[in-house]
Motif scaffolding. Structure first.
Motif, PDB file in Angstrom:
ATOM      1  N   ARG A 182     -57.724 -15.771 -78.026  1.00  0.00           N
ATOM      2  CA  ARG A 182     -57.470 -14.278 -78.202  1.00  0.00           C
ATOM      3  C   ARG A 182     -57.509 -13.498 -77.175  1.00  0.00           C
ATOM      4  O   ARG A 182     -58.313 -13.776 -76.458  1.00  0.00           O
ATOM      5  CB  ARG A 182     -58.685 -13.840 -79.197  1.00  0.00           C
ATOM      6  N   GLU A 224     -58.156 -18.588 -85.653  1.00  0.00           N
ATOM      7  CA  GLU A 224     -57.330 -18.194 -84.309  1.00  0.00           C
ATOM      8  C   GLU A 224     -58.171 -19.289 -82.942  1.00  0.00           C
ATOM      9  O   GLU A 224     -59.447 -20.011 -83.163  1.00  0.00           O
ATOM     10  CB  GLU A 224     -57.656 -16.963 -83.763  1.00  0.00           C
ATOM     11  N   TYR A 240     -54.397 -18.439 -87.687  1.00  0.00           N
ATOM     12  CA  TYR A 240     -53.480 -17.222 -87.444  1.00  0.00           C
ATOM     13  C   TYR A 240     -53.555 -17.001 -86.005  1.00  0.00           C
ATOM     14  O   TYR A 240     -54.092 -15.927 -85.823  1.00  0.00           O
ATOM     15  CB  TYR A 240     -54.037 -16.016 -88.236  1.00  0.00           C
ATOM     16  N   GLY A 241     -52.673 -17.800 -85.179  1.00  0.00           N
ATOM     17  CA  GLY A 241     -52.651 -17.660 -83.908  1.00  0.00           C
ATOM     18  C   GLY A 241     -53.361 -18.742 -82.968  1.00  0.00           C
ATOM     19  O   GLY A 241     -54.457 -18.425 -82.629  1.00  0.00           O
ATOM     20  N   CYS A 242     -52.709 -19.606 -82.919  1.00  0.00           N
ATOM     21  CA  CYS A 242     -53.159 -20.592 -81.571  1.00  0.00           C
ATOM     22  C   CYS A 242     -53.224 -19.887 -80.368  1.00  0.00           C
ATOM     23  O   CYS A 242     -54.360 -19.958 -79.655  1.00  0.00           O
ATOM     24  CB  CYS A 242     -52.520 -21.820 -81.458  1.00  0.00           C
ATOM     25  N   ARG A 290     -52.925 -15.575 -79.423  1.00  0.00           N
ATOM     26  CA  ARG A 290     -52.760 -14.445 -79.899  1.00  0.00           C
ATOM     27  C   ARG A 290     -52.913 -13.316 -79.015  1.00  0.00           C
ATOM     28  O   ARG A 290     -53.806 -13.382 -78.270  1.00  0.00           O
ATOM     29  CB  ARG A 290     -53.773 -14.156 -81.005  1.00  0.00           C
ATOM     30  N   ASN A 334     -62.062 -18.333 -82.446  1.00  0.00           N
ATOM     31  CA  ASN A 334     -61.490 -17.818 -81.311  1.00  0.00           C
ATOM     32  C   ASN A 334     -62.144 -17.777 -80.297  1.00  0.00           C
ATOM     33  O   ASN A 334     -63.517 -17.532 -80.066  1.00  0.00           O
ATOM     34  CB  ASN A 334     -60.809 -16.405 -81.785  1.00  0.00           C
ATOM     35  N   GLU A 384     -49.003 -15.327 -82.083  1.00  0.00           N
ATOM     36  CA  GLU A 384     -49.230 -14.240 -83.053  1.00  0.00           C
ATOM     37  C   GLU A 384     -49.412 -13.070 -82.194  1.00  0.00           C
ATOM     38  O   GLU A 384     -50.275 -13.019 -81.034  1.00  0.00           O
ATOM     39  CB  GLU A 384     -50.510 -14.322 -83.928  1.00  0.00           C
TER      40      GLU A 384
END
Length: 822
Positions: A163, A160, A183-185, A187, A114, A210
């Motif tokens: 973030r 990710e 889990y989240g390109c 977020r 991330n 996300e």
């Protein structure tokens, strides 16, 4: 015009004409038409006004290239920064009044981790992270991660990418493509406002957008969010998820194909999952994701075979969410629903869904105009295929449109209080032998008379009281006050002048009642917890009725709750009252707990570095002690800071034997237990069992069980005749202490969730003959299988049928052990 749910005020509106290019499942369409929209979420509607695209080169920029180069300060392509310096480049872009340019024509960006962003733009000027070519013109920049491709359960999930932390407001993303990410390109980790994602794409990710904080219960509400013209192929969790009290959300012209990525629990397309932790909505109900418009979007191929039911929805939301509009959207090819909506005040306009188990699955208030549900298809799991399913508090009005299927299942399913109404002009296409509807008790499927403006009226409410003496029914007239002992639960069935469903509207006593379909229920057992102790009390029932065309009327009632003696009781008083057999097992009393089976090694002190393993609990009523069968079994002794103690299995198969053989062999009994089921706990789990060979073959004595199954807190089995086993439904709770009681005569069960259930005969239940001389077991079934896996606070069994008031005093004592105020 979009009509809100009938009890909401009709807001102001604005009209304008817009060009509306787009794509539906049935082909291309373009055209100019007049649109009428509510004005409750002005940022969304302002976003719909014609947008003039600026040429990116007209703005100053902070520049990024793969790997960075030169001074890496982002002042030029020669001195461009790497992708990992994104936060500094956003800050620089905000300072110079520009954007962040991500160079797209020099190859992909390798990124597996991330990148935090703590800065954004201002309310006057958004900073957009934009893929461009060397001339600053739009070009899609690829960001490639390490997710397994093709992905399957157990393979690398990926990480990710961006973030967003506190401060990352007024931020945009454009012309970016994410490949093989987690889990989240993008977020949103903390609360944010004014976010824009447009003209982006992805392939093989866990989730594209996300909205999730790090840590339980932390707020990450997003407001003023717009996503448009984004596409994706292949995801295992969701295309986009919105949580907490996120609001003023617009998603339009987005299309996704999950490509049947299966193995990541609950795969969805666009989903809302509001949270009660962020306060209450204006109507006094839980505050979730609200004021959402999803327009001209298609989502499909969402699969999930991990669950027994098999989930996987194109679009969905949860019960805390409200005020959602779906317009010209299409869901397809999902293992569950095209639209699975629990949100309050949900509107569908010209939407369609096909090739899903249940194209429409509605749990709350919704209305659909000119929509199409077609070709339902069940791929596995439980639940029959149907065009429409309304469940529990589902209230769906379907105007016009089409319902079409080729299979022989019911076109419409209404379950557990569901209400579905459709117009005569709705086109219904089905085989001749396919039923139009399958309707469970307490549910309704009916036609809409669009000319009807007459509200429904309450004729009466009827409830029954089950006691040792028998069952008595009582009618409550509209506006009347009824009497009820404070420690009972009342379930009332309504009679109305026309088909109608019920709601409890917000009022002072709102939390004390619930309503589903044609029933309303008093939820709690002891009303003295929040009112004066030792006094009779009056509670209002703010009942509201809705008919098939959205007409509604209030039908308030009041309950006179009568005070009873409900002081907790102890084993000495219980024995003195005449009980001659049974058991009293009190985990809170550590003098009854032993580390060994013989009862020679007591629990003398609490060890903070390790919980003791209990192998014996002495009976405080008689000598029916709980003892594990061998030293390989046992139960951890746990406690909390509030003074509650409980036992949890040391091994997966741990259980107790109760006293000597035949110790619980008596003609009548009352049994009460205190337990706790972990959220998500599934599978059958028996709490007490007596092998069949130990029973006396009478209609009132039984092989009896108290069981947990499929994530619910109990199932009970009793005989209705002879030695046959019986069962009734699961009415427990998870994630909270639960007190269960079972009476062999007249065959009643109760918990602090549901009161006095009849136990119906089920002769198909059998018990192992090999247990002819076995002892009764606690926390296991007759085979010592299906063992309990949760908290056990203690229990009481007596060899008689206790009176209602006396039984409650036992329950209240057990509730105190569990930290539960009954």
């Amino acid at each position: 015009m979009l009509i809100p749910f009938p009890d909401a005020p009709i807001p102001a509106k604005i009209d304008w004409s817009i060009d509306q290019p787009g794509q539906s499942n049935r082909g291309e369409f373009t055209g100019r038409r007049r649109v009428t929209l509510l004005t409750a979420a002005p940022r969304i509607y302002a976003a719909l006004l014609p947008v003039v695209q600026r040429r990116p080169s007209a703005r100053k920029a902070a520049m990024i290239v793969p790997g960075g180069a030169g001074a890496m300060d982002g002042t030029s392509w020669a001195d461009a920064a790497p992708l990992t310096a994104m936060d500094a480049m956003v800050a620089r872009a905000a300072a110079i009044g520009g954007d962040v340019w991500v160079r797209a024509d020099l190859g992909p960006y390798a990124q597996n981790g991330n990148i935090p962003i703590n800065h954004g733009g201002t309310a006057q000027r958004r900073v957009t992270i934009r893929g461009v070519d060397g001339n600053g013109q739009p070009m899609t920049a690829r960001i490639v991660g390490a997710r397994a491709n093709p992905w399957s359960k157990g393979a690398a999930d990926g990480a990710e990418v961006f973030r967003l932390r506190s401060g990352a407001d007024h931020l945009g993303f454009a012309f970016l493509r994410f490949e093989d990410q987690g889990y989240g390109c993008i977020r949103s980790q903390q609360p944010h406002s004014d976010l824009l994602i447009e003209d982006c794409s992805f392939a093989n990710v866990r989730a594209f957008y996300e909205n999730g904080s790090s840590g339980h219960g932390i707020d990450a509400t997003v407001s003023g969010f717009t996503m448009r013209r984004c596409t994706g192929q292949g995801w295992s969790k969701h295309f986009a998820r919105f949580r907490y009290a996120s609001h003023d959300i617009l998603v339009e012209d987005c299309h996704g194909d999950a490509q049947e990525q299966d193995g990541d629990n609950f795969c969805n397309g666009i989903v809302g999952e509001g949270s009660e932790s962020v306060g209450l909505a204006p109507d006094g109900l839980p505050n979730g994701v609200h004021d959402v418009i999803i327009r001209r979007c298609s989502m499909g191929n969402c699969r999930d075979s991990l669950n027994f039911y098999q989930n996987g929805d194109a679009f969905g939301n949860e019960g805390q969410d409200y005020n959602w509009l779906f317009e010209d959207c299409h869901g397809w090819g999902c293992s569950d629903a095209g639209f699975d909506c629990k949100s309050r005040n949900t509107t569908f306009i010209r939407c369609s869904a096909d090739d899903c188990k249940r194209p429409w699955r509605i749990w709350a208030d919704a209305v659909a105009y000119d929509c199409i549900a077609s070709n339902p298809r069940k791929r596995g799991g439980t639940g029959a295929a149907a065009c429409i399913s309304t469940f529990k508090k589902g209230y769906l009005r379907w105007y016009g449109g089409r319902l079409e299927q080729t299979g022989t299942n019911s076109v419409i399913v209404a379950e557990d209080g569901g209400f579905t109404a459709y117009t005569p002009r709705t086109v219904i296409i089905k085989p001749a032998d396919a039923p139009l509807a399958r309707v469970e008790a307490n549910s309704i499927v009916t036609e809409i008379d669009e000319a009807d403006r007459t509200p429904p009226a309450l004729v009466k409410s009827t409830y029954t009281v089950k006691t040792i003496a028998g069952t008595t029914s009582y009618d409550i007239a509209p506006g009347a006050t009824f009497d009820l002992n404070e420690n009972r639960i009342l379930n009332a069935v309504i009679t109305t002048t026309k088909p109608a469903t019920t709601r409890i509207v917000h009022a002072q006593d709102y939390a004390a009642y619930t309503a589903t379909g044609q029933t309303w229920t008093i939820l709690r057992q002891d009303y003295e917890n929040d009112r004066s102790v030792g006094q009779d009390q009056t509670y209002r029932v703010p009942l509201r009725l809705y008919d098939a065309n959205g007409n509604f009327a209030d039908a308030p009632l009041a309950g006179h709750i009568l005070n009873v003696d409900d002081n907790p009781i102890g084993p000495a008083d219980l024995k003195a009252s005449g009980v001659t057999a049974g058991g009293w097992w009190e985990v809170q009393d550590r003098s009854t707990l032993f580390l060994d089976r013989a009862g020679q090694v007591p629990v003398s002190a609490w060890a903070d570095d390790g919980d003791p393993i209990i192998r014996r609990v002495n009976d405080k009523l008689f000598a029916n002690h709980l003892v594990v069968p061998d030293d390989s079994m046992g139960f951890y002794l746990r406690h909390d800071d509030l003074g509650s103690y409980w036992l949890e299995p040391y091994t997966a198969g741990s259980f107790f034997l109760i006293g000597a053989a035949g110790a619980l062999q008596f003609a009548k009994f009352t049994a009460s237990l205190g337990i706790y089921r972990e959220p998500g706990e599934a599978g059958p789990h028996c709490l007490i069992s007596v092998p069949r060979s130990m029973t006396i073959p009478t209609a009132t004595n039984a092989t009896w069980w108290m069981v947990v199954r499929d994530g619910q807190s109990f199932i009970i089995r009793l005989p209705a005749s002879g030695n046959s086993g019986t069962s009734t439904g699961n009415f427990g709770m998870q994630g909270a202490p639960l007190v269960l009681s079972l009476l062999s005569e007249p065959g009643l069960a109760r918990s602090n969730a549901v009161d006095c259930l009849d136990v119906a005969d089920n002769a198909a239940v059998t018990y192992p003959a090999a247990l002819a001389n076995a002892r009764a077991r606690l926390l296991a079934d007759g085979n010592a299988g299906q063992t309990f896996n949760g908290r056990f606070y203690g229990g009481v069994v007596t060899n008689r049928t206790e009176s209602d008031d006396f039984r409650f005093r036992i329950e209240r004592q057990i509730g105190e052990w569990a930290g539960l105020a009954l």
